[in-house]
Design a protein around this motif. Structure first.
Motif, PDB file in Angstrom:
ATOM      1  N   UNK A  24       0.821  -1.209   0.000  1.00  0.00           N
ATOM      2  CA  UNK A  24       0.000   0.000   0.000  1.00  0.00           C
ATOM      3  C   UNK A  24       0.855   1.259   0.000  1.00  0.00           C
ATOM      4  N   UNK A  35      -3.248  12.094  -7.744  1.00  0.00           N
ATOM      5  CA  UNK A  35      -4.511  12.380  -7.060  1.00  0.00           C
ATOM      6  C   UNK A  35      -4.591  13.874  -6.742  1.00  0.00           C
ATOM      7  N   UNK A  38      -5.196  15.904  -9.844  1.00  0.00           N
ATOM      8  CA  UNK A  38      -6.595  15.868 -10.277  1.00  0.00           C
ATOM      9  C   UNK A  38      -7.430  16.880  -9.511  1.00  0.00           C
TER      10      UNK A  38
ATOM     11  N   UNK B  80      -6.466  -4.767   1.390  1.00  0.00           N
ATOM     12  CA  UNK B  80      -5.304  -4.286   0.637  1.00  0.00           C
ATOM     13  C   UNK B  80      -5.680  -4.017  -0.814  1.00  0.00           C
ATOM     14  N   UNK B  83      -8.081  -0.970  -1.197  1.00  0.00           N
ATOM     15  CA  UNK B  83      -7.391   0.317  -1.076  1.00  0.00           C
ATOM     16  C   UNK B  83      -6.599   0.614  -2.338  1.00  0.00           C
ATOM     17  N   UNK B  84      -6.019  -0.447  -2.906  1.00  0.00           N
ATOM     18  CA  UNK B  84      -5.283  -0.322  -4.155  1.00  0.00           C
ATOM     19  C   UNK B  84      -6.200   0.215  -5.270  1.00  0.00           C
ATOM     20  N   UNK B  87      -7.145   3.940  -4.674  1.00  0.00           N
ATOM     21  CA  UNK B  87      -6.103   4.908  -5.065  1.00  0.00           C
ATOM     22  C   UNK B  87      -5.991   4.984  -6.578  1.00  0.00           C
ATOM     23  N   UNK B  88      -6.104   3.821  -7.228  1.00  0.00           N
ATOM     24  CA  UNK B  88      -5.987   3.786  -8.683  1.00  0.00           C
ATOM     25  C   UNK B  88      -7.095   4.621  -9.337  1.00  0.00           C
ATOM     26  N   UNK B  90      -8.854   7.044  -7.954  1.00  0.00           N
ATOM     27  CA  UNK B  90      -8.671   8.452  -7.625  1.00  0.00           C
ATOM     28  C   UNK B  90      -7.637   9.098  -8.521  1.00  0.00           C
ATOM     29  N   UNK B  91      -6.615   8.305  -8.882  1.00  0.00           N
ATOM     30  CA  UNK B  91      -5.525   8.870  -9.673  1.00  0.00           C
ATOM     31  C   UNK B  91      -5.854   8.911 -11.160  1.00  0.00           C
TER      32      UNK B  91
END
Lengths: 198, 203
Positions: A24, A35, A38, B80, B83-84, B87-88, B90-91
């Motif tokens: 993570x 992020x 954005x 895990x 959350x991955x 984030x992906x 969001x990005x």
């Protein structure tokens, strides 16, 4: 050699957690910049839509009783053409984040943009729509902005028409605008820039 | 019970043991995010990804994880991957991430994923677990696709954001609200039941 059951439990769960935490951390460091980028680009696009005349937005953080509010000074060359306030507050479902643009003297709204909201789909989240947001253009900040239901407000009444079946979302949105802009205007630092007059 | 052939393990999730229509698992995202097709599809893909990856890890670790801490281990692995995904999105898919909001983190407690780990991946080989996860993922995806298609067309008059109903059409507000989700799901379950009942009676 046979490992005791307890020891095995501890070892397995600990290793799984360590691997999970490590992966993570890697993912976060890879995506973090994007992020933030954005969010930043959504903000600057919003500012540009609200104040198309400006060619630069200068960010400043101001402190409002411990809460930091980001304000943007919209300038064209050296002249101030307006301000953009990045405001946050509670909504009906979750936090609402908006940009409120005001004229240089901070007496009138130039418009608002909704950055983030999780209001009811189809009702409260209509606050994103242009048809609703355009009502804010030209409203006075010297008086409280209020709303009416199911009809078009009288001209010059400083009121907007509430979102259909989403009175609470409308109220929360107006609270964010009414509560914050006056406070910002009355801050010493801001008064100094815009001059004493109202 | 049928013999566990690879083909069976793969196909059972799509129709015979469909996670939505038969097992009634993962109802929270099913009902909450299917007001538009794009949200439904994104949710189904995110869930399927987490399901497949978790099944892969859990089935390969199934002999190492002591049974007394298995649920805790499943949750850590699932969280895990969730959350991955979060984030992906969001990005790289900021708009979808904004639309799905809190429902992505909530995949962690989607019973479909935990259920498959407990009922299948922790007892079967990696190959079988992957087939099972893919089948369940496809079944979940198809159900959400149908549900969100019905809701978006009736509730907005659009499909994938494209106007499909004539201008005269007055969107049914109720379809994009929670009751619309329950109504549509209920009708889907009923239709499935009628179809299955007819088949088993040989009508």
């Amino acid at each position: 050699m046979k490992m005791s059951e307890t020891l095995r439990m501890v070892i397995v769960l600990t290793s799984i957690s360590i691997i999970s935490g490590a992966s993570l951390a890697v993912v976060d460091s890879v995506t973090k910049t994007r992020v933030n980028l954005n969010k930043q680009s959504a903000l600057s696009e919003g500012l540009k839509r609200l104040m198309p005349k400006a060619d630069n937005f200068k960010k400043e953080d101001i402190n409002n009783n411990g809460k930091v509010i980001a304000i943007y000074r919209a300038v064209k060359g050296d002249t101030l053409v307006g301000w953009g306030f990045h405001l946050k507050g509670p909504g009906f479902s979750d936090k609402i984040e908006i940009i409120a643009a005001v004229n240089p003297k901070i007496t009138r709204l130039l418009g608002i943009e909704v950055l983030e909201q999780k209001e009811t789909p189809g009702l409260g989240d209509n606050m994103k729509k242009e048809s609703f947001r355009k009502q804010f253009k030209g409203l006075s900040i010297n008086r409280k902005i209020e709303f009416v239901k199911n009809r078009i407000p009288e001209k010059g009444s400083n009121k907007i028409q509430a979102l259909a079946a989403a009175t609470y979302s409308t109220r929360y949105l107006l609270d964010i605008i009414n509560d914050n802009i006056n406070k910002i205007r009355n801050m010493k630092k801001i008064r100094h820039i815009i001059g004493g007059e109202k | 019970m049928k013999k566990a052939t690879p083909a069976y393990e793969f196909s059972k999730g799509i129709w015979k043991e469909n996670p939505i229509l038969v097992q009634l698992l993962g109802m929270c995202p099913t009902l909450a995010v299917t007001s538009t097709v794009i949200n439904g599809v994104a949710m189904a893909l995110a869930t399927s990804f987490v399901l497949i990856m978790s099944s892969l890890i859990i089935s390969s670790l199934r002999k190492i994880i002591p049974s007394s801490v298995r649920i805790a281990s499943f949750i850590v692995v699932i969280a895990t991957f969730v959350t991955l995904v979060d984030s992906f999105l969001k990005a790289y898919f900021y708009d979808i991430s904004k639309a799905l909001g809190p429902f992505i983190p909530l995949i962690i407690v989607n019973c479909l994923i935990l259920g498959r780990q407990e009922a299948f991946a922790s007892k079967n080989t990696v190959k079988m677990s992957l087939l099972d996860a893919f089948g369940m993922g496809i079944g979940f995806f198809l159900s959400l696709l149908v549900l969100s298609t019905v809701r978006e067309i009736l509730g907005f008059g659009t499909w994938f954001g494209i106007q499909v109903m004539p201008d005269l059409f007055n969107p049914w507000m109720v379809m994009i609200m929670a009751p619309g989700a329950f109504l549509t799901l209920g009708i889907m379950l009923g239709a499935y039941g009628i179809f299955k009942g007819k088949k088993s009676r040989g009508v």
